[in-house]
Write an enzyme that holds these catalytic residues in place. Structure first.
Site, mmCIF file in Angstrom:
data_model
loop_
_atom_site.group_PDB
_atom_site.id
_atom_site.type_symbol
_atom_site.label_atom_id
_atom_site.label_comp_id
_atom_site.label_asym_id
_atom_site.label_seq_id
_atom_site.Cartn_x
_atom_site.Cartn_y
_atom_site.Cartn_z
ATOM 1 N N MET A 129 39.110 47.448 45.667
ATOM 2 C CA MET A 129 40.364 48.071 45.236
ATOM 3 C C MET A 129 41.249 47.143 44.418
ATOM 4 O O MET A 129 41.060 45.938 44.412
ATOM 5 C CB MET A 129 41.157 48.542 46.454
ATOM 6 N N GLU A 157 38.176 47.578 40.851
ATOM 7 C CA GLU A 157 38.399 49.019 40.640
ATOM 8 C C GLU A 157 39.044 49.306 39.276
ATOM 9 O O GLU A 157 38.724 50.287 38.620
ATOM 10 C CB GLU A 157 39.315 49.517 41.767
ATOM 11 N N ARG A 178 42.569 48.150 53.566
ATOM 12 C CA ARG A 178 43.973 48.536 53.521
ATOM 13 C C ARG A 178 44.465 48.914 54.926
ATOM 14 O O ARG A 178 45.638 48.782 55.241
ATOM 15 C CB ARG A 178 44.077 49.733 52.563
ATOM 16 N N GLY A 237 50.755 53.249 49.105
ATOM 17 C CA GLY A 237 49.584 53.046 49.969
ATOM 18 C C GLY A 237 49.883 52.108 51.124
ATOM 19 O O GLY A 237 50.709 51.208 50.988
ATOM 20 N N LYS A 258 15.699 42.334 48.529
ATOM 21 C CA LYS A 258 15.243 43.422 47.648
ATOM 22 C C LYS A 258 16.380 44.195 46.994
ATOM 23 O O LYS A 258 16.135 45.011 46.126
ATOM 24 C CB LYS A 258 14.329 44.377 48.422
ATOM 25 N N THR A 274 52.071 45.637 48.789
ATOM 26 C CA THR A 274 50.901 46.253 48.153
ATOM 27 C C THR A 274 49.711 45.329 48.284
ATOM 28 O O THR A 274 49.801 44.123 48.008
ATOM 29 C CB THR A 274 51.068 46.640 46.670
ATOM 30 N N ILE A 275 48.593 45.909 48.719
ATOM 31 C CA ILE A 275 47.382 45.089 48.849
ATOM 32 C C ILE A 275 46.946 44.571 47.488
ATOM 33 O O ILE A 275 46.234 43.584 47.400
ATOM 34 C CB ILE A 275 46.218 45.872 49.503
ATOM 35 N N ASP A 276 47.378 45.249 46.408
ATOM 36 C CA ASP A 276 46.926 44.857 45.067
ATOM 37 C C ASP A 276 47.400 43.452 44.679
ATOM 38 O O ASP A 276 46.875 42.854 43.747
ATOM 39 C CB ASP A 276 47.405 45.858 44.011
ATOM 40 N N ARG A 315 44.333 48.848 41.766
ATOM 41 C CA ARG A 315 44.449 49.909 40.757
ATOM 42 C C ARG A 315 44.301 49.367 39.337
ATOM 43 O O ARG A 315 43.573 49.912 38.528
ATOM 44 C CB ARG A 315 45.805 50.592 40.905
HETATM 45 P P1 FBP Z 1 50.156 50.697 46.461
HETATM 46 O O1 FBP Z 1 50.368 50.023 45.145
HETATM 47 O O2 FBP Z 1 50.991 51.889 46.666
HETATM 48 O O3 FBP Z 1 50.306 49.714 47.586
HETATM 49 O O4 FBP Z 1 48.647 51.215 46.545
HETATM 50 C C1 FBP Z 1 47.614 50.478 45.987
HETATM 51 C C2 FBP Z 1 46.285 51.102 46.256
HETATM 52 O O5 FBP Z 1 45.783 50.736 47.514
HETATM 53 C C3 FBP Z 1 45.319 50.733 45.129
HETATM 54 O O6 FBP Z 1 44.622 49.552 45.394
HETATM 55 C C4 FBP Z 1 44.461 51.939 44.999
HETATM 56 O O7 FBP Z 1 43.999 52.097 43.688
HETATM 57 C C5 FBP Z 1 45.385 53.051 45.346
HETATM 58 O O8 FBP Z 1 46.327 52.512 46.224
HETATM 59 C C6 FBP Z 1 44.709 54.220 45.983
HETATM 60 O O9 FBP Z 1 45.634 55.248 46.127
HETATM 61 P P2 FBP Z 1 45.479 56.517 47.042
HETATM 62 O O10 FBP Z 1 45.922 56.103 48.408
HETATM 63 O O11 FBP Z 1 46.419 57.492 46.469
HETATM 64 O O12 FBP Z 1 44.058 56.936 47.019
#
Ligand code: FBP
Length: 710
Positions: free
Chosen positions: A283, A364, A575, A110, A275, A230-232, A285
């Protein structure tokens, strides 16, 4: 082009559309773009020197997995290397450093903000060393390597992407180079292009790939260097003694800040129109690092962290089992029902002080940490596989509807109860499963993929959790527990305006009626107009044949909460955000680092920056031995060597601070909420948010002993 100089003179639409002014205000080149393209991220001191060498440090140690030793023999002895300046190297070293090189680079997985600056940093460093060096960008991720599909990256290409988000320059893809035939294709491309080095910018799997490619290409003299993306935020490296060597992957800070800014906007919204509960899925994973950072950045009312839920121990169940002389193995890890109760508790407490609104952050990957979901998945996988193995037809054709499938499960549960025999599915499973909403049950019972795996990404985690919350809230409302608090002032005003004595009706209407209480809560026994009347009659403030006075009914109606939600997903937007100052600078230095590693002959190393948790002046570029970071993990049903992913450490200072403050951030007290405004993403100049808060806290608390409450 013409110019529309005199606003007083009319012109045709055609002339108007052709003016320079219209062209200028609608141009793709915004001022923000111009500013970003011209921003020059600072370089670590060492990169100001003309040459670099690698200093092997004996300082850091890892437990090297025997499987890694077996499969990666040529790179497994790699150690942590510091990049050191070398002002005046010997002639041969100088020649080696500056020799003409062909370098290939690929993005994998990603997108993560900062990727373009890795390329810019590498490009600038390699051109400084030798203007004839060439950089090839493989297109569409690893597929570009397999298909020899690339562009040559020039100064113009680099200049049009500096400090910009996304991976637009060369795109990305998720293909893995994980079979002998793909390895062979990758090798052919590298040799055809006469590459000296290949740079893989990716997450844990891609860096694992980098190590295997480094091994594969070792004899051919093609170096392979990884870059932690990775943003994760789950690429984090510590040695055996806990020394932090890579505090976070690039892209994490930007994504977290982008999410935080948006989540904060919802805090402003909900506390204005009072309200909605805004449900924000963010995000990540598996790991909840992004949710934790958003929690620390914004102080939403409720932030769930998956890792903590998995760690929960239900003392009540344990005690009960102890008394019965048994052990309850299911008392570990929070159930979905418990998670929903936790959220409801916060909602009810806030409503009691007049705040029937708020913001909830849900990671997520939450379901990964819910024990019963994991158990369901394993059990249902087994049930479906067993059925398919022992019947001529398959489970899904035999039981096409949800009801058919549920009935089959019910039968299994009955069998286990009536015959007291062991079956995979027992009554408790059935009870727990029936609490889940239909769409979730359906999700868990859907056909598995070709490897028999369950797809978490297909689940609407937030709706699963909130479905249970809504059901339970309704129950709490029916029991009279979930109520809007009424301020004493508004109660008195409504009553007095209606000519009624507030102190006469107060004790009949409210629990613990005291005129100086900030908020008044209608009695639990009053859950309808009918029960309202019964209470008033019982307390003898009206006669049985009298109507409920209008002001009293108004107050009652105000006390009945409506639970209204809005769902939001924060993922792809963050992202794709342009990088923060932290990510711009981190990645530009990573790019420089990559070149220093290549120019010194390194392979099987991942470029990293030590001390990211400290101020920029303390940052220290290093190379990390990827082979030593691997362990065995189950992938597609078999144990595989992969780089270890870091989850949120619930003993860490950052988590401890979050846990200590979250009740305050729930703000279930009269008065203002505790929302924090992180502001929009900045990239120029240092600011208080120059680093992720998680990193700052982990650094500040590095000497605090876990569990030390003092
Ligand atoms: P990477 O680990 O490849 O950097 O991707 C992480 C991520 O952004 C997760 O946070 C997310 O669950 C997933 O990619 C989404 O994947 P896709 O782009 O296949 O929808």
């Amino acid at each position: 082009m013409t110019k529309k100089n005199d606003p007083g003179i009319s012109c045709s639409m055609e002339e108007f559309l052709g003016t320079d002014e219209v062209e200028s205000v609608t141009s793709n080149t915004s001022w923000a773009l111009k500013e970003r393209l011209s921003f020059k991220p600072p370089l670590c001191d060492v990169f100001r020197q003309p040459f670099h060498l690698l200093e092997d440090t004996g300082e850091f140690k890892f437990h090297v997995h025997p499987e890694a030793r077996k499969h990666l023999p040529d790179i497994i002895e790699n150690v942590v290397q510091k990049i050191a300046g070398n002002e005046n190297p010997e002639e041969t070293a100088k020649q080696q450093y500056t020799k003409q090189r062909n370098i290939g680079i690929v993005f994998s997985g990603g997108p993560a903000p900062g990727g373009h600056n890795v390329i810019a940093g590498l490009y600038d460093a390699m051109i400084r060393a030798n203007p004839d060096n060439r950089l090839f960008g493989f297109l569409m991720g690893p597929d570009g390597i397999l298909e020899n599909n690339y562009i040559e990256i020039t100064a113009d290409t680099v200049d049009s992407y500096r400090n910009l988000g996304g991976f637009g320059m060369i795109k990305t893809g998720r293909t893995k180079i994980d079979s002998p035939s793909k390895m062979k294709k990758a090798k052919t491309t590298c040799l055809t292009l006469e590459l000296d080095a290949l740079v893989i910018v990716g997450g844990d799997d891609s860096n694992t790939n980098a190590a295997f490619l480094a091994q594969e290409l070792y004899q051919d003299g093609v170096q392979v260097i990884g870059v932690p993306k990775t943003i994760d935020g789950d690429i984090q490296v510590r040695d055996v003694n806990g020394n932090s060597l890579c505090a976070v992957s690039f892209g994490f800070h930007t994504a977290a800040r982008a999410f935080a800014h948006n989540v904060n906007n919802l805090c402003s919204d909900c506390s204005s129109d009072v309200k909605y509960w805004h449900i924000c899925k963010v995000m990540g994973r598996v790991a909840s690092h992004l949710a934790l950072e958003v929690g620390l950045q914004v102080h939403p009312n409720i932030t769930l962290i998956g890792e903590e839920l998995a760690d929960f121990i239900d003392q009540e169940r344990i005690e009960k089992a102890k008394k019965e002389g048994t052990t309850d193995y299911t008392a570990y890890g929070m159930t979905l029902r418990q998670v929903s109760r936790l959220i409801c508790d916060g909602i009810v407490r806030r409503a009691a002080v007049g705040k029937n609104y708020g913001v909830i952050v849900i990671p997520e990957g939450l379901l990964e940490f819910i024990n019963e979901i994991q158990v369901f998945i394993i059990k249902l996988n087994t049930i479906i596989a067993d059925y398919n193995n022992t019947h001529d037809t398959d489970f899904h054709s035999q039981f096409p509807t949800l009801e058919d499938k549920l009935e089959y499960l019910r039968q299994m549960a009955r069998m286990s109860r009536e015959n007291r025999m062991f079956t995979v599915w027992n009554t408790r499973d059935d009870d727990l499963f029936n609490v889940l909403p239909d769409f979730f049950q359906e999700g868990l019972l859907t056909e598995r993929d070709s490897h028999g795996n369950f797809q978490f990404s297909q689940m609407e985690t937030d709706r699963v959790v909130m479905g249970l919350v809504e059901d339970y809230l309704k129950m709490l409302a029916d029991r009279g527990v979930y109520k809007n608090g009424i301020t004493v002032e508004s109660y008195r005003q409504t009553m007095e305006e209606g000519g009624l004595d507030p102190d006469l009706y107060g004790p009949a209407l409210f629990r613990d009626y005291k005129p100086d209480n900030g908020f008044l809560l209608v009695k639990e026994s009053i859950v309808s107009v009918k029960t309202l009347k019964q209470n008033l009659v019982k307390e003898e403030v009206i006669d049985p044949d009298e109507d409920i006075p209008k002001p009293v009914e108004t107050i009652y109606k105000q006390s009945v909460p409506k639970f209204k939600t809005q769902y939001h997903f924060y993922g792809y937007d963050g992202r794709g955000n342009d990088p923060t100052w932290f990510d711009c600078t981190y990645t530009y230095n990573l790019g420089n680092n990559v070149f220093s590693l290549i120019a010194n002959g390194a392979t099987g190393q991942m470029a990293a920056i030590r001390n990211l948790e400290k101020e920029f002046k303390d940052w220290e570029p290093i190379g990390l031995p990827i082979g030593s970071l691997m362990h065995l993990e189950e992938r597609m049903g078999k144990l595989t060597l992969v780089m270890e992913r870091a989850l949120v450490d619930i003993q860490s200072p950052a988590f401890s601070v979050f846990a200590a403050k979250r009740d305050r951030w729930l703000a279930a007290t009269p008065g203002e909420d505790c929302y924090r405004r992180p502001g929009p993403i900045r990239y120029a100049g240092e600011s208080e948010d120059a680093r992720p808060i998680t990193l700052i806290l982990n650094d500040l608390g590095s000497d605090v002993r876990p569990g030390d409450g003092s």
